[in-house]
Design an enzyme around this catalytic site. Structure first.
Site, PDB file in Angstrom:
ATOM      1  N   ASN A  10       0.862  -1.193   0.000  1.00  0.00           N
ATOM      2  CA  ASN A  10       0.000   0.000   0.000  1.00  0.00           C
ATOM      3  C   ASN A  10       0.900   1.245   0.000  1.00  0.00           C
ATOM      4  O   ASN A  10       1.737   1.410   0.889  1.00  0.00           O
ATOM      5  CB  ASN A  10      -0.880  -0.047   1.259  1.00  0.00           C
ATOM      6  CG  ASN A  10      -1.776   1.166   1.390  1.00  0.00           C
ATOM      7  OD1 ASN A  10      -1.334   2.290   1.179  1.00  0.00           O
ATOM      8  ND2 ASN A  10      -3.018   0.957   1.768  1.00  0.00           N
ATOM      9  N   ARG A  22      -9.357   8.152  -0.432  1.00  0.00           N
ATOM     10  CA  ARG A  22     -10.361   8.511   0.578  1.00  0.00           C
ATOM     11  C   ARG A  22     -11.237   9.625   0.054  1.00  0.00           C
ATOM     12  O   ARG A  22     -10.822  10.410  -0.803  1.00  0.00           O
ATOM     13  CB  ARG A  22      -9.678   8.943   1.880  1.00  0.00           C
ATOM     14  CG  ARG A  22      -8.856   7.843   2.532  1.00  0.00           C
ATOM     15  CD  ARG A  22      -8.285   8.311   3.858  1.00  0.00           C
ATOM     16  NE  ARG A  22      -9.289   8.346   4.892  1.00  0.00           N
ATOM     17  CZ  ARG A  22      -9.413   7.451   5.866  1.00  0.00           C
ATOM     18  NH1 ARG A  22      -8.595   6.444   5.951  1.00  0.00           N
ATOM     19  NH2 ARG A  22     -10.361   7.573   6.759  1.00  0.00           N
ATOM     20  N   HIS A  73       1.119   6.133   1.989  1.00  0.00           N
ATOM     21  CA  HIS A  73       1.890   7.056   2.822  1.00  0.00           C
ATOM     22  C   HIS A  73       3.032   7.744   2.077  1.00  0.00           C
ATOM     23  O   HIS A  73       3.633   8.686   2.596  1.00  0.00           O
ATOM     24  CB  HIS A  73       2.324   6.376   4.115  1.00  0.00           C
ATOM     25  CG  HIS A  73       1.122   6.063   4.950  1.00  0.00           C
ATOM     26  ND1 HIS A  73       0.186   7.021   5.274  1.00  0.00           N
ATOM     27  CD2 HIS A  73       0.647   4.898   5.451  1.00  0.00           C
ATOM     28  CE1 HIS A  73      -0.787   6.463   5.961  1.00  0.00           C
ATOM     29  NE2 HIS A  73      -0.539   5.176   6.080  1.00  0.00           N
ATOM     30  N   GLU A  81     -10.977  -9.439   3.223  1.00  0.00           N
ATOM     31  CA  GLU A  81      -9.685  -9.106   3.821  1.00  0.00           C
ATOM     32  C   GLU A  81      -9.905  -9.052   5.319  1.00  0.00           C
ATOM     33  O   GLU A  81     -10.728  -8.267   5.811  1.00  0.00           O
ATOM     34  CB  GLU A  81      -9.157  -7.754   3.318  1.00  0.00           C
ATOM     35  CG  GLU A  81      -7.823  -7.414   3.993  1.00  0.00           C
ATOM     36  CD  GLU A  81      -7.212  -6.108   3.512  1.00  0.00           C
ATOM     37  OE1 GLU A  81      -7.550  -5.635   2.406  1.00  0.00           O
ATOM     38  OE2 GLU A  81      -6.391  -5.547   4.274  1.00  0.00           O
ATOM     39  N   GLU A 128      -8.684   0.504  -2.494  1.00  0.00           N
ATOM     40  CA  GLU A 128      -9.487   0.513  -1.263  1.00  0.00           C
ATOM     41  C   GLU A 128     -10.385   1.723  -1.325  1.00  0.00           C
ATOM     42  O   GLU A 128      -9.914   2.835  -1.621  1.00  0.00           O
ATOM     43  CB  GLU A 128      -8.584   0.687  -0.044  1.00  0.00           C
ATOM     44  CG  GLU A 128      -7.855  -0.531   0.391  1.00  0.00           C
ATOM     45  CD  GLU A 128      -7.033  -0.230   1.632  1.00  0.00           C
ATOM     46  OE1 GLU A 128      -7.325   0.759   2.335  1.00  0.00           O
ATOM     47  OE2 GLU A 128      -6.095  -0.965   1.870  1.00  0.00           O
ATOM     48  N   ARG A 163      -7.130  12.824   1.385  1.00  0.00           N
ATOM     49  CA  ARG A 163      -6.046  13.324   2.254  1.00  0.00           C
ATOM     50  C   ARG A 163      -4.674  12.832   1.810  1.00  0.00           C
ATOM     51  O   ARG A 163      -3.672  13.449   2.091  1.00  0.00           O
ATOM     52  CB  ARG A 163      -6.304  12.960   3.720  1.00  0.00           C
ATOM     53  CG  ARG A 163      -6.116  11.516   4.032  1.00  0.00           C
ATOM     54  CD  ARG A 163      -6.131  11.279   5.520  1.00  0.00           C
ATOM     55  NE  ARG A 163      -7.469  11.432   6.071  1.00  0.00           N
ATOM     56  CZ  ARG A 163      -7.902  10.736   7.127  1.00  0.00           C
ATOM     57  NH1 ARG A 163      -7.103   9.899   7.741  1.00  0.00           N
ATOM     58  NH2 ARG A 163      -9.117  10.895   7.589  1.00  0.00           N
ATOM     59  N   THR A 179      -7.953   3.400   8.870  1.00  0.00           N
ATOM     60  CA  THR A 179      -9.153   2.568   8.941  1.00  0.00           C
ATOM     61  C   THR A 179      -9.174   1.845  10.288  1.00  0.00           C
ATOM     62  O   THR A 179      -8.276   1.073  10.581  1.00  0.00           O
ATOM     63  CB  THR A 179      -9.148   1.532   7.788  1.00  0.00           C
ATOM     64  OG1 THR A 179      -8.762   2.200   6.595  1.00  0.00           O
ATOM     65  CG2 THR A 179     -10.501   0.903   7.607  1.00  0.00           C
ATOM     66  N   HIS A 231      -5.558   3.628  -1.301  1.00  0.00           N
ATOM     67  CA  HIS A 231      -6.852   3.970  -0.708  1.00  0.00           C
ATOM     68  C   HIS A 231      -7.171   5.408  -1.091  1.00  0.00           C
ATOM     69  O   HIS A 231      -6.546   6.336  -0.574  1.00  0.00           O
ATOM     70  CB  HIS A 231      -6.753   3.809   0.811  1.00  0.00           C
ATOM     71  CG  HIS A 231      -8.039   4.057   1.539  1.00  0.00           C
ATOM     72  ND1 HIS A 231      -8.167   3.848   2.896  1.00  0.00           N
ATOM     73  CD2 HIS A 231      -9.259   4.475   1.127  1.00  0.00           C
ATOM     74  CE1 HIS A 231      -9.403   4.139   3.279  1.00  0.00           C
ATOM     75  NE2 HIS A 231     -10.085   4.529   2.223  1.00  0.00           N
ATOM     76  N   HIS A 285      -3.533  -4.810   7.923  1.00  0.00           N
ATOM     77  CA  HIS A 285      -3.643  -3.681   8.854  1.00  0.00           C
ATOM     78  C   HIS A 285      -2.718  -3.890  10.043  1.00  0.00           C
ATOM     79  O   HIS A 285      -2.842  -4.867  10.765  1.00  0.00           O
ATOM     80  CB  HIS A 285      -5.078  -3.434   9.342  1.00  0.00           C
ATOM     81  CG  HIS A 285      -5.283  -1.973   9.619  1.00  0.00           C
ATOM     82  ND1 HIS A 285      -4.841  -1.368  10.758  1.00  0.00           N
ATOM     83  CD2 HIS A 285      -5.810  -0.984   8.861  1.00  0.00           C
ATOM     84  CE1 HIS A 285      -5.102  -0.077  10.693  1.00  0.00           C
ATOM     85  NE2 HIS A 285      -5.692   0.191   9.554  1.00  0.00           N
TER      86      HIS A 285
HETATM   87  N1  PXP Z   1      -5.827  -3.123   4.551  1.00  0.00           N
HETATM   88  C1  PXP Z   1      -6.763  -2.152   4.645  1.00  0.00           C
HETATM   89  C2  PXP Z   1      -8.165  -2.478   4.280  1.00  0.00           C
HETATM   90  C3  PXP Z   1      -6.412  -0.841   5.048  1.00  0.00           C
HETATM   91  O1  PXP Z   1      -7.357   0.114   5.135  1.00  0.00           O
HETATM   92  C4  PXP Z   1      -5.064  -0.566   5.338  1.00  0.00           C
HETATM   93  C5  PXP Z   1      -4.665   0.831   5.712  1.00  0.00           C
HETATM   94  O2  PXP Z   1      -4.870   1.681   4.623  1.00  0.00           O
HETATM   95  C6  PXP Z   1      -4.130  -1.604   5.210  1.00  0.00           C
HETATM   96  C7  PXP Z   1      -4.542  -2.878   4.840  1.00  0.00           C
HETATM   97  C8  PXP Z   1      -2.680  -1.396   5.475  1.00  0.00           C
HETATM   98  O3  PXP Z   1      -2.501  -1.109   6.818  1.00  0.00           O
HETATM   99  P1  PXP Z   1      -1.075  -0.626   7.331  1.00  0.00           P
HETATM  100  O4  PXP Z   1      -0.814   0.700   6.689  1.00  0.00           O
HETATM  101  O5  PXP Z   1      -1.250  -0.560   8.807  1.00  0.00           O
HETATM  102  O6  PXP Z   1      -0.088  -1.672   6.879  1.00  0.00           O
END
Ligand code: PXP
Length: 239
Positions: free
Chosen positions: A7, A45, A10, A151, A70, A49, A101, A43, A191
């Site tokens: 992901n 949003r 960030h 998931e 996402e 953001r 999330t 993601h 997550h």
């Molecule tokens: N899975 C989902 C559905 C999420 O919303 C997120 C955070 O955007 C992640 C995985 C990844 O989480 P992390 O950034 O804590 O690895």
């Protein structure tokens, strides 16, 4: 062995801190794939953001593995997904005031709406996954609503403060994964997974994808994306 899906939100968080053009999550995604990522997650949003529509559109063209969008189960995002056609959509709950999330979808409370959205996305040829708490009843309901995948939220596992609590959460995830697979769902997890806690989740046989963002990007700031992704891929493969 599950596939590592990275992901890149960030990277966009850092860019948006200055409303600048760099660092670019698209470049990060390409580097992550070159280092062994087997999927890219973003993601978008409602408040934009971090990731922007531009990121998603360019990623659609350049991602060579699997692009997972996402998004919240709202009309605006369903329209965006229909236009851009990611390989996969993961429906997630979204609150404006949350930092990330916080929990899984309220599948029971939103069953009608989710069913409609799953249907629309399926007809657009998109694989649909629901981000859920690892509970048997929610796994079953996700299947009833015709989702392709779930998931499983690993946040409680990641935040457990004792070994006993962590084992309990891991069992919940493993049981939900086994049920999901048994009833024909694809199973992903994610997550809060990081370099220390990823191993036991990666060894659950039914989990076929891990979605990991913050820990990889945080490490990448210090050691570079290639090394950060390659180290995580090695841990997932048990090497
Ligand atoms: N899975 C989902 C559905 C999420 O919303 C997120 C955070 O955007 C992640 C995985 C990844 O989480 P992390 O950034 O804590 O690895």
């Amino acid at each position: 062995m599950p596939r590592l899906c990275v992901n890149v939100d960030h990277v966009a968080t850092v860019r948006q801190a200055r409303r600048a053009t760099e660092p670019d999550p698209v470049r990060a995604a390409i580097l992550a794939e070159m280092a062994g990522a087997e999927g890219i997650v973003i993601h978008v949003r409602e408040d934009r953001r971090h990731a922007q529509d531009r990121d998603l559109k360019i990623l659609r063209h350049v991602v060579e593995t699997q692009l997972n969008l996402e998004m919240a189960p709202i009309d605006e995002m369903v329209d965006l997904a229909q236009r851009v056609k990611p390989d996969l959509v993961t429906l997630v709950p979204e609150k404006r005031e949350e930092v990330t999330t916080e929990g899984g979808l309220d599948v029971e409370g939103q069953r009608e709406r989710l069913g409609e959205i799953i249907d629309i996305l399926r007809r657009a040829g998109i694989i649909v996954s629901l981000f859920i708490t690892p509970e048997m009843s929610v796994v079953k309901l996700s299947s009833k609503l015709n989702a392709h995948m779930v998931e499983l939220h690993t946040g409680h596992y990641a935040n457990a403060t004792t070994a006993k609590e962590q084992r309990g959460e891991l069992d919940r995830i493993a049981n939900a994964a086994a049920l999901g697979r048994k009833i024909g769902l694809g199973v992903a997890a994610g997550h809060g997974l990081d370099y220390r806690n990823v191993g036991p989740v990666a060894r659950i046989p039914e989990v076929r994808e891990l979605n990991i963002g913050h820990s990889i990007i945080a490490r990448a700031v210090l050691v570079g994306i290639h090394q950060a992704v390659a180290e995580m891929a090695r841990l997932i493969q048990g090497r």
